[in-house]
Scaffold this motif. Structure first.
Motif, PDB file in Angstrom:
ATOM      1  N   ILE A  31       0.841  -1.193   0.000  1.00 45.48           N
ATOM      2  CA  ILE A  31       0.000   0.000   0.000  1.00 45.48           C
ATOM      3  C   ILE A  31       0.881   1.250   0.000  1.00 45.48           C
ATOM      4  CG2 ILE A  31      -2.011  -1.096   1.046  1.00 45.48           C
ATOM      5  CD1 ILE A  31      -1.174   0.157   3.736  1.00 45.48           C
ATOM      6  N   ALA A  32       0.473   2.232  -0.789  1.00 42.32           N
ATOM      7  CA  ALA A  32       1.228   3.466  -0.930  1.00 42.32           C
ATOM      8  C   ALA A  32       0.262   4.566  -1.334  1.00 42.32           C
ATOM      9  CB  ALA A  32       2.338   3.312  -1.965  1.00 42.32           C
ATOM     10  N   MET A  33       0.731   5.820  -1.299  1.00 42.20           N
ATOM     11  CA  MET A  33      -0.126   6.971  -1.595  1.00 42.20           C
ATOM     12  C   MET A  33       0.719   8.093  -2.167  1.00 42.20           C
ATOM     13  SD  MET A  33      -2.775   8.975   0.996  1.00 42.20           S
ATOM     14  CE  MET A  33      -4.134   7.800   0.962  1.00 42.20           C
ATOM     15  N   GLY A  34       0.068   9.027  -2.835  1.00 46.17           N
ATOM     16  CA  GLY A  34       0.766  10.168  -3.413  1.00 46.17           C
ATOM     17  C   GLY A  34       1.547  10.993  -2.420  1.00 46.17           C
ATOM     18  N   ILE A  35       1.159  10.964  -1.151  1.00 44.15           N
ATOM     19  CA  ILE A  35       1.909  11.687  -0.125  1.00 44.15           C
ATOM     20  C   ILE A  35       3.309  11.122   0.074  1.00 44.15           C
ATOM     21  CG2 ILE A  35      -0.127  12.509   1.125  1.00 44.15           C
ATOM     22  CD1 ILE A  35       0.182  10.120   3.020  1.00 44.15           C
ATOM     23  N   ASP A  36       3.581   9.953  -0.498  1.00 47.74           N
ATOM     24  CA  ASP A  36       4.890   9.315  -0.339  1.00 47.74           C
ATOM     25  C   ASP A  36       5.930   9.821  -1.330  1.00 47.74           C
ATOM     26  OD1 ASP A  36       3.794   7.677   1.673  1.00 47.74           O
ATOM     27  OD2 ASP A  36       3.176   6.172   0.209  1.00 47.74           O
ATOM     28  N   ILE A  37       5.510  10.543  -2.344  1.00 47.55           N
ATOM     29  CA  ILE A  37       6.449  10.924  -3.403  1.00 47.55           C
ATOM     30  C   ILE A  37       7.513  11.880  -2.885  1.00 47.55           C
ATOM     31  CG2 ILE A  37       6.673  11.932  -5.699  1.00 47.55           C
ATOM     32  CD1 ILE A  37       5.215   9.201  -5.542  1.00 47.55           C
ATOM     33  N   LEU A  38       7.123  12.877  -2.095  1.00 50.42           N
ATOM     34  CA  LEU A  38       8.097  13.848  -1.576  1.00 50.42           C
ATOM     35  C   LEU A  38       9.185  13.165  -0.746  1.00 50.42           C
ATOM     36  CD1 LEU A  38       7.472  17.383  -0.130  1.00 50.42           C
ATOM     37  CD2 LEU A  38       8.927  15.775   1.076  1.00 50.42           C
ATOM     38  N   PRO A  39       8.843  12.394   0.290  1.00 49.49           N
ATOM     39  CA  PRO A  39       9.934  11.763   1.058  1.00 49.49           C
ATOM     40  C   PRO A  39      10.757  10.771   0.240  1.00 49.49           C
ATOM     41  CG  PRO A  39       7.780  10.991   1.818  1.00 49.49           C
ATOM     42  CD  PRO A  39       7.535  12.144   0.911  1.00 49.49           C
ATOM     43  N   THR A  40      10.146  10.131  -0.739  1.00 48.15           N
ATOM     44  CA  THR A  40      10.889   9.206  -1.595  1.00 48.15           C
ATOM     45  C   THR A  40      11.919   9.946  -2.439  1.00 48.15           C
ATOM     46  OG1 THR A  40       8.987   7.719  -1.691  1.00 48.15           O
ATOM     47  CG2 THR A  40      10.669   7.442  -3.376  1.00 48.15           C
ATOM     48  N   PHE A  41      11.528  11.051  -3.034  1.00 43.88           N
ATOM     49  CA  PHE A  41      12.456  11.827  -3.847  1.00 43.88           C
ATOM     50  C   PHE A  41      13.584  12.400  -2.990  1.00 43.88           C
ATOM     51  CE2 PHE A  41       9.402  13.015  -7.574  1.00 43.88           C
ATOM     52  CZ  PHE A  41       9.354  11.679  -7.931  1.00 43.88           C
TER      53      PHE A  41
END
Length: 456
Positions: free
Chosen positions: A311-321
């Motif tokens: 499970i994942a969400m768009g809010i994860d993109i910032l910390p991933t980058f």
């Protein structure tokens, strides 16, 4: 230690921890997010779609990772885009409803976007649709960390509409949109930006305004989709843009330096396929409005032909980058989590749970196996389901959210109810107005709803 050394050391450490051999990092990665508007889960081949040919997205998935249980930050546009850019649930930024052309609200300038978090190491551009406020002097994306904006302030069905281009220099131009050519114009400007930045790390959000209705297929794409009409034509156009992007990156020699993510801001509206998921855009707590396509491609870094149900969400993109770019996280409170382990090594989700909102109302909780839904749409009403005697608990290993299994798993039900209650309490102080439950009770007292809802 400079940033590139930090990046190489970080990847080496992750490789050692997981046993997966990573190639040496030649440079910090570029990031491209292709963000579609109202694209359904079942509209493209990698998610099981069969009506619309999407050969380039099929190839992208074969060369990378598909997340099958990825959620947009909201089931409508403005809050979803706020969540993507800030790494925070939209209620934190006050962006919980869709903004129109006359709204004076904008996303607070204090929010730290992906573009800001990556500075000064990255040059950033937002090309396409913004929709985080426009009728305010401070609305420009360049006030939120982006170095370039080329696009439209909101959806292409809202009037009046202009196309803008401006950067940090203050130079600005605007013109009337050519609707059938709009997506092609977005891609052409994106390609120019990539060419200009090819020798240094960049972040590009290519926020296409299709396949949001009304559909305007570009010349050469009309009537190309045999069974899906103009909507299908625009999806085929999107697919072609993905193909052009991958070809351009390879021609520039930066294909292996660039992570591409393809997704959508929410599920489909009046047209488009949810892929069998329940409800649609704006449809309370069910997956059809939130669960969207997600494909990630980064040659020699993300293993090919991988699918994951983490499970994942768009809010994860910032910390991933931030993690992949070797940069620190912003100091403000984030809800997103670093997905680099999921992307690179097939790790499990970093989330214990995901919270689903309808506006400012917490309406669902998703864990890896379970989903608890507390609201639905019925006739003209948004109704909360608690205390009605038919709790909605779903086993997400079974598709479609068709049958509640609350009676079979009372302990799981209780735990999920407690999760939702804690989230509602946690975010309750961020509301800008009364809860839906309070408004429904008030409406009943004043007889603005039928008597059968007095049990609310």
């Amino acid at each position: 230690m400079d940033r590139r050394q930090f990046m190489a050391a970080s990847l080496a450490a992750m490789s050692a921890a997981t046993g997966y051999a990573m190639p040496p990092a030649r440079r910090s990665p570029n990031f491209v997010v292709i963000y579609c508007d109202d694209l359904g889960y079942g509209d493209i081949g990698p998610m099981g779609g069969r009506e619309i040919p999407t050969p380039n997205l099929d190839r992208m998935a074969k060369e990378g990772l598909t997340l099958t249980d990825y959620y947009a930050p909201a089931n409508v546009c403005t809050p979803s885009r706020a969540g993507l850019l800030t790494g925070r649930y939209p209620i934190r930024s006050g962006m919980s409803r869709v903004l129109n052309a006359t709204d004076t609200n904008v996303m607070p300038l204090t929010e730290i976007t992906i573009a800001r978090a990556l500075k000064p190491a990255y040059t950033s551009a937002l090309i396409g649709k913004w929709h985080l406020g426009c009728n305010n002097p401070s609305w420009a994306p360049t006030n939120y960390g982006f170095d370039l904006f080329y696009g439209i302030p909101y959806s292409h069905d809202i009037q009046p509409l202009r196309v803008y281009e401006f950067d940090r220099s203050g130079a600005r131009s605007e013109w009337e949109p050519d609707y059938p050519r709009l997506q092609q114009m977005f891609y052409a400007r994106a390609e120019k930006f990539i060419e200009e930045q090819a020798n240094r790390p960049f972040f590009l959000e290519l926020a296409l305004s299709s396949p949001h209705l009304p559909n305007y297929p570009a010349p050469g794409f009309q009537n190309g989709s045999a069974n899906a009409g103009a909507y299908g034509d625009t999806v085929m156009e999107i697919d072609a843009i993905v193909g052009r992007l991958m070809k351009k990156l390879k021609a520039l020699g930066i294909d292996q330096d660039t992570l591409i993510i393809f997704s959508s801001d929410n599920g489909p509206w009046f047209e488009g396929s949810t892929g069998g998921l329940r409800q649609r855009k704006g449809g309370a707590g069910f997956d059809g409005g939130y669960r969207v396509p997600f494909i990630a491609r980064w040659p020699r870094h993300i293993p090919a032909r991988r699918r994951s149900d983490a499970i994942a969400m768009g809010i994860d993109i910032l910390p991933t980058f931030c993690a992949l770019g070797g940069l620190p996280l912003p100091a403000n409170e984030l809800d997103g989590r670093d997905l680099s382990g999921v992307l690179l090594h097939g790790a499990r989700s970093p989330h214990d749970e995901l919270v689903l909102f309808q506006g400012e109302e917490v309406v669902g909780i998703r864990t890896q196996q379970w989903k608890y839904v507390n609201a639905d749409m019925y006739q003209d009403y948004f109704i909360l389901l608690e205390h009605r005697g038919y709790p909605q608990l779903y086993d997400m290993t079974r598709p479609g959210e068709q049958y509640s299994v609350a009676s079979l798993h009372p302990d799981i039900l209780k735990a999920m109810e407690q999760r939702l209650s804690r989230s509602a309490e946690r975010f309750g102080g961020l509301r800008t107005g009364p809860s839906v439950l309070e408004k429904q009770r008030s409406a009943v007292r004043h007889r603005h709803v039928p008597e059968q809802w007095e049990g609310d």
